[in-house]
Write an enzyme that holds these catalytic residues in place. Structure first.
Site, PDB file in Angstrom:
ATOM      1  CD  GLU A  47      42.316 -16.301  21.493  1.00 33.32           C
ATOM      2  OE1 GLU A  47      42.832 -16.188  20.354  1.00 33.32           O
ATOM      3  OE2 GLU A  47      42.144 -17.404  22.051  1.00 33.32           O
ATOM      4  NE  ARG A  51      42.652 -14.432  13.592  1.00 33.78           N
ATOM      5  CZ  ARG A  51      41.981 -15.568  13.483  1.00 33.78           C
ATOM      6  NH1 ARG A  51      40.824 -15.591  12.851  1.00 33.78           N
ATOM      7  NH2 ARG A  51      42.460 -16.682  14.013  1.00 33.78           N
ATOM      8  CE  LYS A 135      45.016 -20.464  19.080  1.00 31.74           C
ATOM      9  NZ  LYS A 135      44.767 -19.072  18.682  1.00 31.74           N
TER      10      LYS A 135
END
Length: 220
Positions: A47, A51, A135
């Site tokens: 994943e 960021r 999630k």
């Protein structure tokens, strides 16, 4: 395929991997080096979080070099990032929170997406939008397994599955993965950005191999 069917397909895909390394790269070179470690170790998933500015390029490089990698995009906070992740070759995307606009964007684009939840209200909203894979974040800080078990209990009949992320480590990953409602966990501990920047590739390889061995032990 309906969006709910896509979400269910994502559940099946993640259930075959169990531990999803959560990664933040400085450049594509780092991504390719880690991709090699992941594939060699048998932990064939990643994943790549949005960021850093390197995220899109890293996803594109990994998709080209390792087509067998189960590749997702993380920290997807806007429809624009969702589109970039898709175009770069991501198979799915996740977010730390639940933004209905992003979920609707995924629905419109027929793209598997797992929003972040940590309350029953968020679970219900996500489900109403078509999500069955979610999630659970921040897992440990929010209450860990105790909260997840209590929170997911009323929704067992809906087939909702969770990917706990945040505070999951080698010490508690097996406990999370032993819960039926947990399809996989996010592995933020496997390859930290600061370790990659410092060239601690031996440590990273050890972490990845240990995670792969943990998964194998759970399958016995």
């Amino acid at each position: 395929m309906s969006f709910r069917a896509l979400s269910q397909a994502l559940t099946e895909k993640l259930s075959r991997v169990r531990i999803i390394p959560v990664l933040s790269f400085h450049d594509s070179e780092e991504a390719l080096r880690l991709g090699e470690i992941l594939m060699e170790s048998g932990l064939c998933a990643a994943e790549v979080t949005f960021r850093t500015e390197a995220a899109e390029g890293a996803i594109r490089a990994l998709r080209k070099a390792y087509p067998g990698l189960c590749l997702g995009a993380g920290t997807v906070l806007s429809v624009e990032q969702l589109t970039r992740a898709m175009d770069a070759g991501a198979e799915f995307a996740v977010a730390p929170g639940l933004n209905p606009e992003v979920v609707r964007g995924a629905v419109e684009r027929d793209f598997a997406f797992a929003p972040g939840v940590c309350t029953p209200s968020e679970i219900e909203l996500a489900y109403s939008l078509g999500c069955v894979t979610m999630k659970f974040f921040p897992a440990e800080a929010a209450g860990g397994l105790t909260l997840l078990k209590a929170m997911s209990a009323p929704y067992k009949h809906l087939g909702i599955r969770f990917m706990p992320t945040g505070g999951v480590t080698t010490a508690n990953a097996a406990a999370y993965l032993g819960v039926k409602e947990v399809v996989a966990v996010g592995g933020t501990w496997l390859a930290k950005a600061e370790d990659m920047a410092a060239g601690k590739w031996d440590l990273i390889r050890q972490n990845v191999v240990a995670a792969a061995q943990l998964i194998q032990s759970l399958e016995k």
